[in-house]
Write a protein that holds these residues in place. Structure first.
Motif, PDB file in Angstrom:
ATOM      1  N   LEU A   1      30.583  42.459  38.585  1.00 15.84           N
ATOM      2  CA  LEU A   1      30.509  42.599  40.037  1.00 15.84           C
ATOM      3  C   LEU A   1      31.627  41.756  40.650  1.00 15.84           C
ATOM      4  O   LEU A   1      31.577  40.533  40.629  1.00 15.84           O
ATOM      5  CB  LEU A   1      29.143  42.133  40.551  1.00 15.84           C
ATOM      6  CG  LEU A   1      27.916  42.746  39.850  1.00 15.84           C
ATOM      7  CD1 LEU A   1      26.627  42.314  40.547  1.00 15.84           C
ATOM      8  CD2 LEU A   1      27.999  44.275  39.791  1.00 15.84           C
ATOM      9  N   VAL A   2      32.648  42.441  41.147  1.00 13.46           N
ATOM     10  CA  VAL A   2      33.850  41.769  41.635  1.00 13.46           C
ATOM     11  C   VAL A   2      33.736  41.574  43.150  1.00 13.46           C
ATOM     12  O   VAL A   2      33.761  42.547  43.910  1.00 13.46           O
ATOM     13  CB  VAL A   2      35.104  42.605  41.299  1.00 13.46           C
ATOM     14  CG1 VAL A   2      36.356  41.964  41.871  1.00 13.46           C
ATOM     15  CG2 VAL A   2      35.227  42.781  39.788  1.00 13.46           C
ATOM     16  N   THR A   3      33.610  40.321  43.576  1.00 10.78           N
ATOM     17  CA  THR A   3      33.420  40.012  44.995  1.00 10.78           C
ATOM     18  C   THR A   3      34.626  39.314  45.610  1.00 10.78           C
ATOM     19  O   THR A   3      34.735  39.229  46.833  1.00 10.78           O
ATOM     20  CB  THR A   3      32.176  39.124  45.175  1.00 10.78           C
ATOM     21  OG1 THR A   3      32.177  38.115  44.157  1.00 10.78           O
ATOM     22  CG2 THR A   3      30.903  39.940  45.055  1.00 10.78           C
ATOM     23  N   ASP A   4      35.509  38.785  44.806  1.00  7.25           N
ATOM     24  CA  ASP A   4      36.740  38.153  45.301  1.00  7.25           C
ATOM     25  C   ASP A   4      37.620  39.250  45.899  1.00  7.25           C
ATOM     26  O   ASP A   4      37.987  40.210  45.210  1.00  7.25           O
ATOM     27  CB  ASP A   4      37.448  37.485  44.112  1.00  7.25           C
ATOM     28  CG  ASP A   4      38.745  36.792  44.513  1.00  7.25           C
ATOM     29  OD1 ASP A   4      39.393  37.246  45.466  1.00  7.25           O
ATOM     30  OD2 ASP A   4      39.110  35.815  43.845  1.00  7.25           O
ATOM     31  N   PRO A   5      37.968  39.140  47.199  1.00  5.25           N
ATOM     32  CA  PRO A   5      38.757  40.232  47.818  1.00  5.25           C
ATOM     33  C   PRO A   5      40.103  40.469  47.133  1.00  5.25           C
ATOM     34  O   PRO A   5      40.587  41.605  47.107  1.00  5.25           O
ATOM     35  CB  PRO A   5      38.937  39.789  49.270  1.00  5.25           C
ATOM     36  CG  PRO A   5      38.350  38.431  49.402  1.00  5.25           C
ATOM     37  CD  PRO A   5      37.598  38.092  48.167  1.00  5.25           C
TER      38      PRO A   5
ATOM     39  N   GLY B   1      37.806  52.636  55.352  1.00  7.24           N
ATOM     40  CA  GLY B   1      38.900  51.789  54.863  1.00  7.24           C
ATOM     41  C   GLY B   1      39.026  51.884  53.349  1.00  7.24           C
ATOM     42  O   GLY B   1      40.137  51.891  52.799  1.00  7.24           O
ATOM     43  N   ALA B   2      37.907  51.959  52.670  1.00  2.00           N
ATOM     44  CA  ALA B   2      37.938  52.098  51.203  1.00  2.00           C
ATOM     45  C   ALA B   2      38.535  53.449  50.825  1.00  2.00           C
ATOM     46  O   ALA B   2      39.320  53.564  49.873  1.00  2.00           O
ATOM     47  CB  ALA B   2      36.541  51.935  50.620  1.00  2.00           C
TER      48      ALA B   2
ATOM     49  N   VAL C   1      41.067  47.152  59.275  1.00  2.00           N
ATOM     50  CA  VAL C   1      42.353  47.188  58.587  1.00  2.00           C
ATOM     51  C   VAL C   1      43.367  46.428  59.433  1.00  2.00           C
ATOM     52  O   VAL C   1      43.257  46.355  60.657  1.00  2.00           O
ATOM     53  CB  VAL C   1      42.888  48.616  58.315  1.00  2.00           C
ATOM     54  CG1 VAL C   1      42.063  49.280  57.232  1.00  2.00           C
ATOM     55  CG2 VAL C   1      42.953  49.461  59.569  1.00  2.00           C
ATOM     56  N   THR C   2      44.346  45.846  58.752  1.00  2.00           N
ATOM     57  CA  THR C   2      45.353  45.063  59.462  1.00  2.00           C
ATOM     58  C   THR C   2      46.626  45.901  59.593  1.00  2.00           C
ATOM     59  O   THR C   2      46.681  47.061  59.167  1.00  2.00           O
ATOM     60  CB  THR C   2      45.582  43.729  58.731  1.00  2.00           C
ATOM     61  OG1 THR C   2      45.792  43.986  57.341  1.00  2.00           O
ATOM     62  CG2 THR C   2      44.356  42.828  58.872  1.00  2.00           C
ATOM     63  N   TRP C   3      47.644  45.311  60.192  1.00  2.00           N
ATOM     64  CA  TRP C   3      48.872  46.037  60.523  1.00  2.00           C
ATOM     65  C   TRP C   3      49.655  46.493  59.284  1.00  2.00           C
ATOM     66  O   TRP C   3      49.497  45.958  58.201  1.00  2.00           O
ATOM     67  CB  TRP C   3      49.759  45.155  61.389  1.00  2.00           C
ATOM     68  CG  TRP C   3      50.101  43.849  60.735  1.00  2.00           C
ATOM     69  CD1 TRP C   3      51.148  43.602  59.893  1.00  2.00           C
ATOM     70  CD2 TRP C   3      49.377  42.620  60.822  1.00  2.00           C
ATOM     71  NE1 TRP C   3      51.115  42.297  59.467  1.00  2.00           N
ATOM     72  CE2 TRP C   3      50.040  41.671  60.014  1.00  2.00           C
ATOM     73  CE3 TRP C   3      48.218  42.228  61.507  1.00  2.00           C
ATOM     74  CZ2 TRP C   3      49.592  40.356  59.869  1.00  2.00           C
ATOM     75  CZ3 TRP C   3      47.775  40.915  61.363  1.00  2.00           C
ATOM     76  CH2 TRP C   3      48.465  39.999  60.553  1.00  2.00           C
ATOM     77  N   THR C   4      50.525  47.470  59.505  1.00  2.16           N
ATOM     78  CA  THR C   4      51.447  47.937  58.471  1.00  2.16           C
ATOM     79  C   THR C   4      52.857  47.921  59.078  1.00  2.16           C
ATOM     80  O   THR C   4      53.041  47.433  60.189  1.00  2.16           O
ATOM     81  CB  THR C   4      51.129  49.385  58.029  1.00  2.16           C
ATOM     82  OG1 THR C   4      51.507  50.276  59.086  1.00  2.16           O
ATOM     83  CG2 THR C   4      49.653  49.573  57.724  1.00  2.16           C
TER      84      THR C   4
ATOM     85  N   LEU D   1      42.316  45.551  41.605  1.00  2.00           N
ATOM     86  CA  LEU D   1      41.823  46.646  40.756  1.00  2.00           C
ATOM     87  C   LEU D   1      41.749  47.998  41.471  1.00  2.00           C
ATOM     88  O   LEU D   1      41.850  49.036  40.830  1.00  2.00           O
ATOM     89  CB  LEU D   1      40.438  46.295  40.197  1.00  2.00           C
ATOM     90  CG  LEU D   1      40.411  45.094  39.236  1.00  2.00           C
ATOM     91  CD1 LEU D   1      38.973  44.762  38.862  1.00  2.00           C
ATOM     92  CD2 LEU D   1      41.248  45.365  37.986  1.00  2.00           C
ATOM     93  N   SER D   2      41.570  47.970  42.787  1.00  3.60           N
ATOM     94  CA  SER D   2      41.340  49.247  43.487  1.00  3.60           C
ATOM     95  C   SER D   2      42.348  49.539  44.593  1.00  3.60           C
ATOM     96  O   SER D   2      42.433  50.678  45.054  1.00  3.60           O
ATOM     97  CB  SER D   2      39.947  49.236  44.122  1.00  3.60           C
ATOM     98  OG  SER D   2      39.920  48.379  45.259  1.00  3.60           O
ATOM     99  N   GLY D   3      43.058  48.513  45.069  1.00  2.00           N
ATOM    100  CA  GLY D   3      43.926  48.685  46.233  1.00  2.00           C
ATOM    101  C   GLY D   3      43.246  48.312  47.545  1.00  2.00           C
ATOM    102  O   GLY D   3      43.907  48.201  48.574  1.00  2.00           O
ATOM    103  N   TYR D   4      41.928  48.085  47.531  1.00  3.68           N
ATOM    104  CA  TYR D   4      41.192  47.872  48.775  1.00  3.68           C
ATOM    105  C   TYR D   4      41.754  46.708  49.585  1.00  3.68           C
ATOM    106  O   TYR D   4      41.867  45.599  49.094  1.00  3.68           O
ATOM    107  CB  TYR D   4      39.695  47.635  48.499  1.00  3.68           C
ATOM    108  CG  TYR D   4      38.915  47.520  49.799  1.00  3.68           C
ATOM    109  CD1 TYR D   4      38.829  48.603  50.668  1.00  3.68           C
ATOM    110  CD2 TYR D   4      38.297  46.328  50.178  1.00  3.68           C
ATOM    111  CE1 TYR D   4      38.155  48.514  51.874  1.00  3.68           C
ATOM    112  CE2 TYR D   4      37.612  46.227  51.383  1.00  3.68           C
ATOM    113  CZ  TYR D   4      37.549  47.328  52.226  1.00  3.68           C
ATOM    114  OH  TYR D   4      36.887  47.226  53.426  1.00  3.68           O
ATOM    115  N   ASP D   5      42.076  46.982  50.833  1.00  5.27           N
ATOM    116  CA  ASP D   5      42.700  45.965  51.679  1.00  5.27           C
ATOM    117  C   ASP D   5      42.190  46.077  53.106  1.00  5.27           C
ATOM    118  O   ASP D   5      42.558  47.005  53.832  1.00  5.27           O
ATOM    119  CB  ASP D   5      44.228  46.129  51.653  1.00  5.27           C
ATOM    120  CG  ASP D   5      44.935  45.072  52.486  1.00  5.27           C
ATOM    121  OD1 ASP D   5      44.385  43.957  52.631  1.00  5.27           O
ATOM    122  OD2 ASP D   5      46.021  45.365  53.006  1.00  5.27           O
TER     123      ASP D   5
END
Lengths: 402, 402
Positions: free
Chosen positions: A29-33, A73-74, B230-233, A39-43
């Motif tokens: 379970l990965v909780t660190d942003p 966003g995901a 989401v933040t800026w691009t 791993l996924s690109g999620y930002d």
């Protein structure tokens, strides 16, 4: 849209699974942003609510679980199939009654992974004591394992594309340091210099803008240079002030930190004496770096360099850097300090910050570098010295913007 | 140096102890940096390492425990006696071998409090699962209690001095919104607008500078307006874009958030239709606010207002605000949502953000307000409408700074 090729994400995932296997973890379970992004690109700035990426050792894709309003966003920022993006309803957010981990535990049970060996990031900011308690309560048949830093250790060696992003961050750091330190003059408010630095960090270069760094620019001045980690005030700089500027350029969440010490007018005798000692030590460490050496050995070079001048200070000199989110740009893996047995390899990246703090002053002159095949190269190219500013304001150099 | 009178800190401490007593907590370990600041004045970007304030019910002063190099910061920014500032050595920092909670447990044992009823902030970012496990292991005779939000609930009603700081934050928010939205023109990069907003937030006003907000300016544009957080691009604004700007002014760590939606050129039909509905609902909620009402009743006013137009959306409309640190400016206590039974009292302060997100667009128009004796007053005075920008760049209006 993705900052890396899909193959790069899949390599990262494969390496993560190898480490999971070594540790007997079937579900991580990965909780660190930063790890979620890696791993996924999620930002997104959504890490103030509970969210995670579920890595299942025998499944090809991670599962994202987060707040309902963040699911779009995901979808927009990750390489995951939409069916692997699972939102929880808003009433779970910051509630005394409902907890997102209850929802997540239910999902894990439903998809048949509630009774497996589950790794959790035990010492991460974004995995609270309560999160762990609720999971244990709702998953009585799971065996919990410490999965802290599993992904962070995969992050330790950077790909060429990651190095490229750090080089861009370095250009931003140089520009912010230049414009920021130019604004440090008698009568200018610390807050105005901080504002200038922030402006440069985010506006970046002609070719590309910057991202927000995981730590704000630190700017202790005067006697406060003996206090690391304090932020700016409304005090105005005075002739004779020393000011420490520690900042990072950030590009696509990759950081390159840089610290310099500035004086308004002539430096104090103490700073005049200590600066060449710090620069010499810094140079000796950088000259010594090569693959095969350990982080502990780097610290030894510094310690011996200081001893020549009769100075003894034991502290961490630096740490691994790269992709990160607030509150820290350090990766929490390799530290440049006594006893750290991490063996240097090409494309490991560090912030070397052999700061010295005394009772009423301090000095920071730092370099971020990458380990190369034969040595190292610094990311930024910035004079490795005390920066001495004329105390007088020169037109357009007070940092103010109309 | 302290932003509040010593008596105000002592009142806060007394109220905290009353709440501790109600919950049967004799020793409260305060790890939330906002709570640490609230009770002691402590202010530094050091929360990325473990640290805490120990509140002992029968002792007059809190104890600060943190990293060695941060102890000077505790001396400089708090009202605590020096003997109540206890530093741990640097080798405890981000180590696989040593954990700061081992040190802290030893201290608690030494000073005779290791066997008491100890409250911990179970769901705080800065109290990890591992921190809790280590404490339990090293303090086998303690009885642990959930001390989450104990101090946050004391923070719910603001003092006049706190309101004064929020009014200053509001002036900064207005300025940042004005300069930021002015820069949103065809061809301007999102990152340049974000930089401009950051500059205004930190440089503040002529009279005082600003502090860093707990959340970065959020700036989703175009289709991404359907994605909060989401933040800026580096994308440039295009004619026809909608842009959501959500930011906060911050002064002495007190926040006043403000959100507006901007269009570059003429707004879409959807935005033209939804804007008056959102403004009407927002006005109706603000008109209804008075002491004695509950947060849940505020949500009902909004829901009924939307229903008149056939819209049904269930989400949290807002939350209590004030003193904070990253990653969230919300206080995690009162939420403006269905079922929240918090009774409004004078000097409670909220961010009312009845945002609506649809599949490919969204709208945010928000107000931060304080509950008064008879109603409420907003902190900022900013046109409560869709901001329509001429798409064409006018000299000096692209946000760029030389």
């Amino acid at each position: 849209m993705l900052p890396f090729d899909i193959l790069e994400y899949q390599n990262r995932l494969r390496e993560t699974k190898e480490r999971m296997e070594e540790k007997g973890i079937e579900v991580l379970l990965v909780t660190d942003p930063a790890n979620m992004n890696y791993l996924s690109g999620y930002d997104a700035w959504s890490f103030y609510v509970h969210q995670m990426l579920v890595i299942i050792i025998d499944e090809s894709q991670p599962i994202w679980i987060g707040r309902y309003q963040d699911a779009n966003g995901a979808k927009a920022t990750t390489w995951l199939y939409e069916e692997n993006i699972i939102p929880y309803p808003d009433y779970y957010v910051q509630s005394s009654k409902y907890h997102p981990m209850d929802f997540i535990a239910d999902i894990l049970n439903e998809i048949g992974h509630g009774n497996r060996h589950i790794g959790v990031e035990m010492d991460n900011y974004y995995f609270s004591a309560k999160a762990y308690e609720r999971l244990k309560q709702k998953l009585p048949n799971a065996t919990f394992k410490d999965g802290d830093l599993v992904v962070n250790y995969v992050r330790l060696i950077k790909s060429d594309q990651e190095i490229e992003y750090m080089k861009r961050a370095a250009k931003i750091a140089e520009k912010a340091m230049k414009k920021g330190t130019e604004s440090i003059r008698t009568g200018v408010r610390e807050s105005d210099t901080a504002a200038r630095i922030y402006y440069e960090i985010i506006s970046g270069t002609e070719g590309y803008g910057g991202d927000y760094p995981a730590i704000v620019p630190l700017l202790p001045a005067g006697e406060r240079t003996s206090i690391p980690h304090v932020t700016w005030t409304d005090r105005t700089f005075q002739e004779g002030d020393a000011v420490i500027v520690e900042l990072a350029g950030c590009y696509k969440r990759y950081h390159v930190p840089l610290a310099r010490t500035v004086t308004v007018g002539n430096p104090s005798k103490e700073l005049q004496k200590i600066t060449p000692i710090v620069v010499e030590g810094l140079n000796e460490v950088l000259d010594s770096v090569k693959p095969g050496m350990t982080c502990g050995e780097m610290e030894e070079v510094w310690r011996k360099s200081l001893q020549k001048h009769g100075i003894q200070k034991e502290a961490r000199l630096g740490y691994s850097i790269g992709l990160n989110y607030p509150p820290d740009w350090g990766e929490h893996t390799a530290s440049i300090r006594k006893g750290d047995t991490t063996i240097l390899k090409p494309n490991m990246t560090f912030h070397l910050i052999p700061a010295l703090w005394f009772d009423n002053y301090g000095i920071e002159i730092s370099e971020s570098f990458r380990v190369t095949e034969n040595g190292c190269e610094t990311f930024t190219n910035y004079p490795r010295e005390l920066i001495i500013q004329s105390p007088y304001r020169i037109d357009k150099q007070d940092g103010k913007i109309s």
